[in-house]
Motif scaffolding. Structure first.
Motif, PDB file in Angstrom:
ATOM      1  N   TYR A   1       5.346  -3.167   4.875  1.00  0.00           N
ATOM      2  CA  TYR A   1       4.622  -3.112   3.921  1.00  0.00           C
ATOM      3  C   TYR A   1       4.889  -3.179   2.662  1.00  0.00           C
ATOM      4  O   TYR A   1       6.157  -3.933   2.427  1.00  0.00           O
ATOM      5  N   TYR A   2       4.331  -2.559   1.355  1.00  0.00           N
ATOM      6  CA  TYR A   2       4.817  -2.905   0.020  1.00  0.00           C
ATOM      7  C   TYR A   2       6.460  -3.305   0.109  1.00  0.00           C
ATOM      8  O   TYR A   2       7.173  -4.202  -0.883  1.00  0.00           O
ATOM      9  N   GLU A   3       6.871  -1.989   0.408  1.00  0.00           N
ATOM     10  CA  GLU A   3       8.521  -1.917  -0.147  1.00  0.00           C
ATOM     11  C   GLU A   3       8.928  -3.035   0.734  1.00  0.00           C
ATOM     12  O   GLU A   3      10.627  -4.003   0.090  1.00  0.00           O
TER      13      GLU A   3
ATOM     14  N   TYR B   1      -1.637   2.602   3.289  1.00  0.00           N
ATOM     15  CA  TYR B   1      -2.552   2.353   4.196  1.00  0.00           C
ATOM     16  C   TYR B   1      -3.584   2.005   4.689  1.00  0.00           C
ATOM     17  O   TYR B   1      -4.505   1.627   5.384  1.00  0.00           O
ATOM     18  N   GLN B   2      -4.273   2.286   3.847  1.00  0.00           N
ATOM     19  CA  GLN B   2      -5.793   1.427   3.741  1.00  0.00           C
ATOM     20  C   GLN B   2      -5.133  -0.336   3.401  1.00  0.00           C
ATOM     21  O   GLN B   2      -6.848  -0.898   3.647  1.00  0.00           O
ATOM     22  N   VAL B   3      -4.676  -0.626   2.706  1.00  0.00           N
ATOM     23  CA  VAL B   3      -4.627  -2.138   2.238  1.00  0.00           C
ATOM     24  C   VAL B   3      -4.490  -1.631   3.379  1.00  0.00           C
ATOM     25  O   VAL B   3      -5.235  -3.241   3.788  1.00  0.00           O
ATOM     26  N   GLN B   4      -3.325  -1.997   4.007  1.00  0.00           N
ATOM     27  CA  GLN B   4      -3.264  -2.449   5.287  1.00  0.00           C
ATOM     28  C   GLN B   4      -3.902  -2.492   7.137  1.00  0.00           C
ATOM     29  O   GLN B   4      -4.036  -3.504   7.135  1.00  0.00           O
TER      30      GLN B   4
ATOM     31  N   THR C   1      -0.290  -4.801  -4.211  1.00  0.00           N
ATOM     32  CA  THR C   1       0.182  -4.695  -2.975  1.00  0.00           C
ATOM     33  C   THR C   1      -0.642  -5.591  -2.111  1.00  0.00           C
ATOM     34  O   THR C   1      -0.729  -5.907  -0.742  1.00  0.00           O
ATOM     35  N   GLU C   2      -2.347  -5.762  -2.309  1.00  0.00           N
ATOM     36  CA  GLU C   2      -3.063  -6.507  -1.940  1.00  0.00           C
ATOM     37  C   GLU C   2      -2.135  -8.070  -1.245  1.00  0.00           C
ATOM     38  O   GLU C   2      -2.551  -7.642   0.261  1.00  0.00           O
ATOM     39  N   LEU C   3      -2.396  -8.078  -2.571  1.00  0.00           N
ATOM     40  CA  LEU C   3      -1.914 -10.078  -2.590  1.00  0.00           C
ATOM     41  C   LEU C   3      -0.631  -9.517  -1.823  1.00  0.00           C
ATOM     42  O   LEU C   3      -0.485 -10.801  -1.013  1.00  0.00           O
ATOM     43  N   PHE C   4       0.357  -9.099  -1.422  1.00  0.00           N
ATOM     44  CA  PHE C   4       1.073  -8.947  -0.889  1.00  0.00           C
ATOM     45  C   PHE C   4       1.493  -9.018   0.538  1.00  0.00           C
ATOM     46  O   PHE C   4       1.794  -8.962   1.444  1.00  0.00           O
ATOM     47  N   LEU C   5       0.584  -7.849   0.624  1.00  0.00           N
ATOM     48  CA  LEU C   5       0.316  -7.199   2.058  1.00  0.00           C
ATOM     49  C   LEU C   5      -0.738  -7.691   3.260  1.00  0.00           C
ATOM     50  O   LEU C   5      -0.120  -8.673   3.989  1.00  0.00           O
ATOM     51  N   PHE C   6      -1.580  -8.147   1.857  1.00  0.00           N
ATOM     52  CA  PHE C   6      -2.689  -9.716   2.651  1.00  0.00           C
ATOM     53  C   PHE C   6      -2.388 -11.100   3.600  1.00  0.00           C
ATOM     54  O   PHE C   6      -1.762 -12.111   4.535  1.00  0.00           O
ATOM     55  N   PHE C   7      -1.234 -11.110   2.184  1.00  0.00           N
ATOM     56  CA  PHE C   7      -0.548 -13.088   2.584  1.00  0.00           C
ATOM     57  C   PHE C   7       0.817 -12.776   3.276  1.00  0.00           C
ATOM     58  O   PHE C   7       0.559 -13.706   4.769  1.00  0.00           O
ATOM     59  N   SER C   8       1.368 -11.983   3.641  1.00  0.00           N
ATOM     60  CA  SER C   8       2.668 -12.158   5.002  1.00  0.00           C
ATOM     61  C   SER C   8       1.853 -12.001   5.868  1.00  0.00           C
ATOM     62  O   SER C   8       2.132 -12.091   6.258  1.00  0.00           O
TER      63      SER C   8
END
Length: 493
Positions: free
Chosen positions: A342-344, A147-150, A447-454
């Motif tokens: 979400y990362y999932e 959630y913090q990354v989101q 997690t950061e790379l996936f959530l930020f990029f997406s």
């Protein structure tokens, strides 16, 4: 005896001394893997090309001397591992032998064997163990941590939206967002993007990274006793170290001055509790100095690397618009417009996941990497390696190994897709290293790379700013390989 005769005798004595040292060095170097001929005191630095160690240079040297060879940095030998198999053999055959970190003059100046990143022996074991324990207790790898990354991903999307499609360089906005993830974890709060002290922290971290690997860094390692007394870029780097330490200590003091929470909320809370639990031991392994350096290392490893990779990601998206369009099409197919990612979700977005991994592979932001040190006598393949020998596993050479990747010099997401379009990750994908000293924050970085990029590709279409020219994928040299300055426009979708 005349002055001319005395001068001739002194010259002859000096030449004899240097010749003796040369012969002695050639005998000593037989105990190490082969490599280019070193000279007394300056090692291989008589060839100026070795002042900047790049993947390309070391790969070229490997063609002559083999994938395991030796370079001499002054009087210090370093064994270089080039290519995936050599790196793998060196770091995983006897991983417990490769957990040391050389205590070079600059590393001592930065950390003095405190913290995680630049430490060795018991200090490294204790600080790594407690840091991993704290991060896992805080929820690393769990939805609560995500959630913090989101939250920061949403803030970054909003920052891009506020540009209203006008030209911008995305670097600073990305760095602020990534750094605030670390701040939330470590300090328990984020900083405003307008906070000047926070900006100073990021500028200090950048200064430290750009100094590492430059000519002056190598010069400092050879002559610290000289450079400690003269001004220069090295002094600015050490001043930046002091600024970061002061910033961290102020945050620790805020925690000490406030009421202790019933349940620890952040890294500092947990570490302070660990100090309290172990303070009665004869030689307590946890103290404020180590805490400062652990936090320093989390920033050093967690901010620059992820933000630089995302910076490259946006450059590749504008240079390869077909890839960008394909990512967006996949996201639109799987997720509703504006739906939280979400990362999932990466399991249902194989192409997007493949693109992110290819960005990491192709940008290979760590040119050479931080050296390791043998903690006992060992062997790598047929070579005997003495205790204390410095080892340079060239991770970028594994990411560009032509025997592991079909088109290593091309940006090609298919490297991470099977024939049916499913995501697959190859063994040679090792941006976080191998063995016992893998990156502490690798899961956070993924997690950061996936959530930020997406999130960015879901919200915007990116293209080069009008009038942009001479855009290159050549990197700016430093502790990490940065893209050259460029401007893009973020058009809301």
């Amino acid at each position: 005896m005349g002055i001319l005769a005395l001068s001739s005798i002194l010259t002859a004595l000096i030449l004899c001394f240097l010749m003796a040292q040369f012969v002695r060095l050639q005998i000593r170097r037989k105990r190490f893997p082969p490599g280019p001929t070193p000279l007394p005191y300056i090692g291989n630095f008589w060839q100026l090309k070795f002042f900047r160690l790049s993947r390309e240079l070391l790969t070229e040297e490997a063609k002559t001397y083999g994938n395991i060879f030796t370079l001499w940095f002054g009087t210090v030998p370093a064994v270089i591992l080039v290519g995936f198999q050599a790196v793998k053999d060196g770091l995983t055959t006897r991983p417990e032998d490769m957990v040391g970190r050389p205590q070079t003059p600059y590393f001592k100046a930065l950390a003095n064997n405190k913290g995680i990143f630049l430490t060795t022996a018991k200090t490294w074991k204790n600080q790594r163990r407690v840091s991993l324990m704290i991060l896992r207790t805080l929820g690393l790898g769990k939805r609560s941590f995500e959630y913090q990354v989101q939250e920061e991903a949403c803030n970054l999307v909003e920052a891009f939206r506020n540009t209203k499609g006008k030209p911008m360089n995305p670097s600073y906005a990305i760095t602020l967002a990534v750094a605030n993830v670390i701040c939330s974890v470590v300090f328990g709060h984020r900083f405003s993007n307008d906070d000047k002290t926070f900006h100073g922290l990021l500028e200090a971290m950048e200064c430290l990274f750009t100094f590492f690997g430059c000519f002056m860094h190598h010069f400092y390692e050879l002559f610290p006793w000289l450079l400690n007394h003269i001004p220069g870029r090295h002094q600015k780097a050490l001043s930046s170290r002091d600024f970061v330490h002061s910033f961290i200590r102020r945050e620790i003091k805020k925690h000490l001055d406030s009421d202790v929470p019933d349940e620890p909320q952040d890294f500092i809370d947990f570490y302070l509790a660990q100090i309290d639990r172990t303070k009665s031991q004869p030689s307590p392994p946890y103290d404020e100095k180590n805490m400062v350096h652990c936090i320093f290392d989390l920033f050093l490893g967690g901010t620059e690397t992820s933000s630089t990779t995302l910076h490259w990601a946006l450059l590749y998206m504008v240079l390869y618009p077909d890839v960008q369009a394909k990512v967006q099409k996949e996201i639109d197919t799987v997720l509703a417009p504006g739906q939280m990612i979400y990362y999932e979700d990466r399991k249902n977005l194989p192409y997007t996941n493949a693109v992110i991994h290819e960005i990491q592979r192709f940008s290979n932001i760590v040119a050479v990497g931080v050296p390791k040190c043998c903690v006992r006598d060992t062997t790598i393949r047929e070579f005997f390696i003495e205790k204390g020998t410095i080892i340079f596993p060239i991770l970028a050479s594994a990411l560009y190994d032509s025997s592991e990747w079909e088109r290593p010099l091309n940006f090609n997401p298919s490297h991470f897709l099977d024939k049916d379009g499913n995501f697959t990750c190859r063994d040679a994908f090792i941006p976080f290293s191998l063995g016992h000293r893998t990156c502490v924050g690798d899961h956070l970085a993924r997690t950061e790379l996936f959530l930020f990029f997406s999130s960015l590709l879901q919200a915007f279409t990116f293209h080069l700013a009008e009038g942009s020219k001479d855009i290159t994928v050549e990197a700016v040299w430093g502790g990490t390989l940065q893209p050259h300055y460029f401007e893009i426009c973020a058009t809301p979708r």
